[in-house]
Scaffold this motif. Structure first.
Motif, PDB file in Angstrom:
ATOM      1  N   VAL A 198       4.775   0.134 -36.483  1.00  0.00           N
ATOM      2  CA  VAL A 198       5.499   0.256 -37.750  1.00  0.00           C
ATOM      3  C   VAL A 198       6.990   0.358 -37.452  1.00  0.00           C
ATOM      4  O   VAL A 198       7.401   1.096 -36.551  1.00  0.00           O
ATOM      5  CB  VAL A 198       5.026   1.495 -38.541  1.00  0.00           C
ATOM      6  CG1 VAL A 198       5.848   1.653 -39.830  1.00  0.00           C
ATOM      7  CG2 VAL A 198       3.541   1.368 -38.874  1.00  0.00           C
ATOM      8  N   ALA A 199       7.796  -0.398 -38.184  1.00  0.00           N
ATOM      9  CA  ALA A 199       9.241  -0.426 -37.945  1.00  0.00           C
ATOM     10  C   ALA A 199       9.830   0.976 -38.005  1.00  0.00           C
ATOM     11  O   ALA A 199       9.535   1.755 -38.923  1.00  0.00           O
ATOM     12  CB  ALA A 199       9.932  -1.320 -38.975  1.00  0.00           C
ATOM     13  N   GLY A 200      10.665   1.290 -37.015  1.00  0.00           N
ATOM     14  CA  GLY A 200      11.354   2.564 -36.971  1.00  0.00           C
ATOM     15  C   GLY A 200      10.629   3.657 -36.230  1.00  0.00           C
ATOM     16  O   GLY A 200      11.201   4.722 -35.970  1.00  0.00           O
ATOM     17  N   GLU A 201       9.346   3.431 -35.860  1.00  0.00           N
ATOM     18  CA  GLU A 201       8.574   4.478 -35.208  1.00  0.00           C
ATOM     19  C   GLU A 201       8.535   4.330 -33.689  1.00  0.00           C
ATOM     20  O   GLU A 201       8.383   5.322 -32.969  1.00  0.00           O
ATOM     21  CB  GLU A 201       7.140   4.489 -35.759  1.00  0.00           C
ATOM     22  CG  GLU A 201       7.063   4.917 -37.226  1.00  0.00           C
ATOM     23  CD  GLU A 201       5.630   5.050 -37.712  1.00  0.00           C
ATOM     24  OE1 GLU A 201       4.699   4.777 -36.905  1.00  0.00           O
ATOM     25  OE2 GLU A 201       5.439   5.426 -38.877  1.00  0.00           O
ATOM     26  N   GLN A 202       8.635   3.108 -33.182  1.00  0.00           N
ATOM     27  CA  GLN A 202       8.575   2.882 -31.743  1.00  0.00           C
ATOM     28  C   GLN A 202       9.529   1.764 -31.361  1.00  0.00           C
ATOM     29  O   GLN A 202      10.049   1.048 -32.215  1.00  0.00           O
ATOM     30  CB  GLN A 202       7.148   2.503 -31.316  1.00  0.00           C
ATOM     31  CG  GLN A 202       6.099   3.568 -31.566  1.00  0.00           C
ATOM     32  CD  GLN A 202       4.726   3.112 -31.132  1.00  0.00           C
ATOM     33  OE1 GLN A 202       4.564   2.499 -30.077  1.00  0.00           O
ATOM     34  NE2 GLN A 202       3.720   3.412 -31.936  1.00  0.00           N
ATOM     35  N   ALA A 203       9.725   1.627 -30.059  1.00  0.00           N
ATOM     36  CA  ALA A 203      10.534   0.518 -29.553  1.00  0.00           C
ATOM     37  C   ALA A 203       9.859  -0.799 -29.902  1.00  0.00           C
ATOM     38  O   ALA A 203       8.632  -0.909 -29.868  1.00  0.00           O
ATOM     39  CB  ALA A 203      10.707   0.643 -28.041  1.00  0.00           C
ATOM     40  N   THR A 204      10.652  -1.797 -30.241  1.00  0.00           N
ATOM     41  CA  THR A 204      10.089  -3.078 -30.661  1.00  0.00           C
ATOM     42  C   THR A 204      11.035  -4.205 -30.296  1.00  0.00           C
ATOM     43  O   THR A 204      12.204  -3.978 -29.955  1.00  0.00           O
ATOM     44  CB  THR A 204       9.825  -3.064 -32.185  1.00  0.00           C
ATOM     45  OG1 THR A 204       9.149  -4.250 -32.546  1.00  0.00           O
ATOM     46  CG2 THR A 204      11.127  -2.979 -32.962  1.00  0.00           C
ATOM     47  N   ASP A 205      10.520  -5.437 -30.370  1.00  0.00           N
ATOM     48  CA  ASP A 205      11.326  -6.623 -30.075  1.00  0.00           C
ATOM     49  C   ASP A 205      11.752  -7.350 -31.341  1.00  0.00           C
ATOM     50  O   ASP A 205      12.881  -7.815 -31.446  1.00  0.00           O
ATOM     51  CB  ASP A 205      10.548  -7.585 -29.176  1.00  0.00           C
ATOM     52  CG  ASP A 205      10.239  -7.000 -27.814  1.00  0.00           C
ATOM     53  OD1 ASP A 205      11.196  -6.552 -27.141  1.00  0.00           O
ATOM     54  OD2 ASP A 205       9.062  -6.963 -27.420  1.00  0.00           O
ATOM     55  N   TYR A 206      10.826  -7.480 -32.294  1.00  0.00           N
ATOM     56  CA  TYR A 206      11.117  -8.203 -33.525  1.00  0.00           C
ATOM     57  C   TYR A 206      10.392  -7.530 -34.688  1.00  0.00           C
ATOM     58  O   TYR A 206       9.493  -6.707 -34.489  1.00  0.00           O
ATOM     59  CB  TYR A 206      10.694  -9.679 -33.419  1.00  0.00           C
ATOM     60  CG  TYR A 206      11.475 -10.433 -32.369  1.00  0.00           C
ATOM     61  CD1 TYR A 206      12.722 -10.967 -32.651  1.00  0.00           C
ATOM     62  CD2 TYR A 206      10.978 -10.572 -31.068  1.00  0.00           C
ATOM     63  CE1 TYR A 206      13.456 -11.634 -31.681  1.00  0.00           C
ATOM     64  CE2 TYR A 206      11.697 -11.242 -30.091  1.00  0.00           C
ATOM     65  CZ  TYR A 206      12.941 -11.759 -30.410  1.00  0.00           C
ATOM     66  OH  TYR A 206      13.670 -12.407 -29.448  1.00  0.00           O
ATOM     67  N   VAL A 207      10.779  -7.919 -35.899  1.00  0.00           N
ATOM     68  CA  VAL A 207      10.197  -7.356 -37.117  1.00  0.00           C
ATOM     69  C   VAL A 207       9.527  -8.484 -37.893  1.00  0.00           C
ATOM     70  O   VAL A 207      10.099  -9.577 -38.040  1.00  0.00           O
ATOM     71  CB  VAL A 207      11.271  -6.677 -37.986  1.00  0.00           C
ATOM     72  CG1 VAL A 207      10.658  -6.143 -39.283  1.00  0.00           C
ATOM     73  CG2 VAL A 207      11.948  -5.539 -37.213  1.00  0.00           C
ATOM     74  N   PHE A 208       8.320  -8.230 -38.392  1.00  0.00           N
ATOM     75  CA  PHE A 208       7.599  -9.181 -39.247  1.00  0.00           C
ATOM     76  C   PHE A 208       7.638  -8.667 -40.674  1.00  0.00           C
ATOM     77  O   PHE A 208       7.285  -7.516 -40.939  1.00  0.00           O
ATOM     78  CB  PHE A 208       6.151  -9.330 -38.774  1.00  0.00           C
ATOM     79  CG  PHE A 208       5.317 -10.239 -39.646  1.00  0.00           C
ATOM     80  CD1 PHE A 208       5.372 -11.609 -39.481  1.00  0.00           C
ATOM     81  CD2 PHE A 208       4.482  -9.716 -40.626  1.00  0.00           C
ATOM     82  CE1 PHE A 208       4.608 -12.458 -40.286  1.00  0.00           C
ATOM     83  CE2 PHE A 208       3.712 -10.543 -41.425  1.00  0.00           C
ATOM     84  CZ  PHE A 208       3.782 -11.927 -41.259  1.00  0.00           C
ATOM     85  N   GLY A 209       8.084  -9.506 -41.596  1.00  0.00           N
ATOM     86  CA  GLY A 209       8.164  -9.075 -42.985  1.00  0.00           C
ATOM     87  C   GLY A 209       8.418 -10.246 -43.907  1.00  0.00           C
ATOM     88  O   GLY A 209       8.321 -11.411 -43.521  1.00  0.00           O
TER      89      GLY A 209
END
Length: 786
Positions: free
Chosen positions: A486-497
């Motif tokens: 979930v966006a904002g909760e962990q490190a990530t590379d990209y966002v799907f939306g």
């Protein structure tokens, strides 16, 4: 107290190595055009301030009554470790105020007590603030400011909101107050770093980044106590020997001012595995860990901007303002010591001297995030920086090795937690056991990366629950995606939306349109958005080729090592039409002195590792470009050039053999593994080439990687041969239809070139082990404009 021979040689070696003042350079004294600029910078280093160094660092995560930030306290730690271990600050001369300590009154009082009352002329002062920014409406009639400013930027302390019966009152630390405090200092050598922003944030979460702008409405009036304090500062300045001048509308602050974003842009912080930090603070301090003595503050900010653009695109452009002659000013008005840079420092020794605790903030954040156990670093010994004797002109590099043999002690990583790590102490070159010292710097030697790396995709928080469930299920069948969060909760590379933001009368935005991929700052990835009626699972499956391309780019970014590579090379991106100028220049910093032979170094130009402004370089659509690559190592360097155009498509530079004369074939001629001889410069494409490298549209950001190695890229060339590519002969730039296969082949080529046997490090077959002597990757990020 006198200096013993070892200490003297260390200091002399560091001083000369700072700018490459070897016999080679001194032999150029007959050519003033080359010698004078170099020696001017050298003497600037020698003449840097010898007085006291003072710092006040403020970072606030835990704000009451509002969403907490996560990286501001880390920013303070990043600055503190950098100032102590790279710029010679004493620990007791640095005051930190974090969270509940950072009230408005405490910040202002500490500034006066620690900085104003102690700093003398010639001293160096650093003030840093990380936290929320806001704005405050000022009184209409204000004699302090010329042409009174209606709205003024402010910094939100931990007690920034005062509880009242009616509308909450602001208790902000005004930008004008900071400007007056800076004016009160007796020294002009002050650096202010502001990792905050002042545009109102409707939503603190922007994609997967947190915005450091307060979400509250701008205050209608400042706290009367703040106005009273400001008036006291004005009266003190008027009564002092300094000439009084009203502040102008820009609130111009003395010294150098480094801000994380433009006046109307958001400053953001990112989350990596184990830590969060401001994008600007991490990028800046990481670069300064690796910087050389000749690196100006403008170059430092420019390099930091390049890293930020990978996360936030053009939405966040750091700014450098203040004193003139920024091109020659050093960061913090100081030269880092030692001058060849470092990747971290020993913070402690445990287990009876067998294990070292390390701080590794000198590594790029994406690299550090995936830095695996068994990676090797070596202790930085001052004697290893002393230049070796110059070889005779008629001797070969093999007869007189250019690289000195240091008495290195190696440390093998056992575990990592965010910015810190524990490493096993190995024996030195001669087999003797050497005890590291707390405060001793370390440099990367072998980078170990996992082979099973995948993308982490965050689901936008504006998606409905059923959409998130369907997306999670669909991603399970995408090999390039290893985890969904979930966006904002962990490190990530990209966002799907969903794609388009719809304006509403409420403070909460709504997103409509087709599904697609976005950067961490929620900027659309080019050519990833679908039709509005498309189902979630269909959208995820449609994006499968895009995920392969993005994973390939993630791999390429993990090879970035211009700060730690030992291969001597320099490359520049040059525009040749409609005008001629250098856009970007990159260089392997740790080989700019001491590791190149006299013969090859004479052929390298004496310039800084980077050129350009503090913002992202720009190239207009349709402009012609070329890359100039210089090899000043003692070996031939093979190269690969590939990356992403502003359209989001992968491209590669090809060199093809000519077809046999009189013969035509439907198949393309074989590819050449391009190489640059020692001491030579190669232009890509060559002026005689049958094609021009044109910058295509659309408007956006492009990223090109130049990867060099002393060993041929046999696997990568074979992978390119298997792909569709432009027909013809000679040099070409064409679409790369199998970027992931080519990238993995490059990693395997570099792994083999490093020649690290599994039993040597205790590594398995599930990792790449890359020796910094075996490759160099230089990144070129630029903005395509109309």
């Amino acid at each position: 107290m006198g200096l013993n021979r070892r200490t003297f040689l260390q200091k002399a070696g560091w001083g000369l190595a700072a700018l490459g003042v070897s016999e080679t350079v001194l032999s150029l004294l007959g050519d003033k055009s080359l010698a004078v600029p170099l020696l001017e910078r050298y003497f600037q280093v020698l003449a840097q301030p010898g007085g006291r160094k003072l710092a006040l660092l403020v970072g606030i995560n835990e704000y009451p009554r509002t969403t907490a930030l996560a990286g501001c306290v880390t920013d303070v730690e990043l600055q503190r470790e950098l100032l102590i271990h790279r710029f010679g600050f004493q620990a007791n001369d640095i005051v930190t105020l974090t969270n509940s300590q950072a009230t408005r009154e405490t910040i202002e009082t500490t500034f006066i007590e620690h900085l104003t009352k102690q700093a003398e002329a010639g001293d160096v002062v650093v003030f840093h603030f990380s936290g929320y920014g806001s704005q405050v409406q000022m009184p209409q009639q204000d004699e302090t400011v010329a042409s009174a400013v209606r709205w003024q930027n402010s910094f939100v302390p931990v007690d920034g909101i005062l509880p009242t019966k009616g509308e909450p009152a602001a208790n902000d630390f005004l930008a004008e107050t900071l400007a007056l405090l800076l004016r009160s200092l007796k020294t002009d050598q002050v650096t202010t770093v502001l990792d905050t922003s002042h545009t109102q944030a409707v939503n603190i979460l922007k994609g997967s980044l947190k915005v450091r702008s307060s979400s509250r409405q701008p205050a209608l009036a400042p706290n009367p106590d703040e106005l009273a304090f400001r008036e006291q500062l004005v009266q003190r300045l008027k009564a002092s020997s300094k000439p009084w001048k009203s502040l102008d509308k820009s609130m111009q602050m003395p010294g150098l001012v480094l801000t994380a974003a433009g006046s109307s842009q958001p400053a953001t912080e990112a989350q990596w595995n184990g830590f969060s930090a401001g994008l600007f603070t991490y990028a800046l301090t990481q670069h300064l860990w690796q910087a050389t003595a000749a690196t100006s503050v403008q170059i430092s900010v420019s390099c930091a901007t390049g890293m930020i653009n990978q996360f936030a695109g053009n939405d966040q452009q750091p700014q450098l303002t203040g004193q003139k002659s920024q091109n020659s000013l050093l960061a913090y008005y100081l030269s880092p010591n030692p001058p060849l840079g470092a990747d971290g420092v020993v913070r402690g020794i445990e287990e009876n001297g067998k294990v070292a605790q390390l701080w590794l903030a000198g590594l790029p954040a994406p690299v550090l995030e995936h830095y695996s156990p068994n990676s090797v670093l070596e202790l930085l010994d001052g004697e290893s920086l002393i230049l070796p004797p110059s070889p005779p002109e008629n001797s070969s590099a093999t007869d007189n090795p250019a690289q000195p043999v240091p008495k290195s002690v190696q440390l093998q990583l056992r575990s990592k937690d965010g910015l810190t790590a524990k490493a096993r102490i190995l024996s030195g070159n001669g087999g003797e056991k050497v005890q590291p010292q707390v405060g001793q710097l370390v440099r990367e030697r072998i980078r170990v990366l996992p082979r099973n790396l995948g993308l982490t995709v965050a689901l936008d928080t504006h998606l409905e629950r059923i959409e998130r469930v369907d997306a999670t299920s669909a991603f399970a069948s995408i090999p390039s995606v290893s985890s969904v969060v979930v966006a904002g909760e962990q490190a990530t590379d990209y966002v799907f939306g969903r794609g388009k933001k719809q304006a509403t009368e409420t403070s909460e935005p709504k997103f409509k349109g087709g599904y697609g991929l976005f950067s961490l700052a929620r900027n659309p990835i080019p050519n990833s958005l679908g039709e509005e009626a498309e189902a979630v699972k269909s959208a995820v499956n449609r994006l499968n080729p895009k995920f392969k391309t993005l994973l390939a780019m993630k791999w390429l970014r993990l090879t970035a090592n211009e700060g730690s590579s030992r291969l001597g090379m320099r490359a520049s991106l040059e525009m040749i039409a409609p005008e001629t100028k250098t856009i970007i220049q990159r260089e392997t910093w740790r080989t700019s002195v001491g590791f190149a032979t006299n013969k090859t170094k004479k052929n390298a130009s004496n310039t800084s590792p980077s050129v350009g402004s503090a913002t992202m370089p720009k190239l207009p659509i349709g402009s012609r470009v070329q890359y100039r690559v210089e090899n000043y190592s003692d070996r031939p360097l093979y190269f690969m050039v590939l990356g992403l155009e502003s359209s989001g498509g992968a491209i590669a530079f090809y060199q093809q053999l000519p077809s046999p004369e009189g013969l035509e074939s439907e198949q393309n001629p074989p590819l050449i593994s391009g190489a640059i001889k020692p001491g030579e410069t190669l232009i890509l494409p060559q002026p005689s080439a049958s094609f021009n490298w044109m910058i295509p549209g659309p408007v956006g950001v492009a990223e090109i990687q130049l990867i060099c190695s002393p060993s041929p890229f046999k696997g990568a060339i074979a992978a390119l041969e298997a792909a569709m590519r432009p027909k013809g002969e000679g040099e070409r730039v064409g679409d790369l239809f199998n970027p992931l296969e080519v990238t993995r082949a490059i990693l395997q080529d570099l792994h083999q070139a490093s020649n690290i046997t599994p039993d040597k490090l205790g590594i398995g077959s599930d990792v790449y082990a890359l020796d910094v002597n075996a490759w160099a990757t230089l990144s070129f990020n630029y903005q395509v404009v109309s």
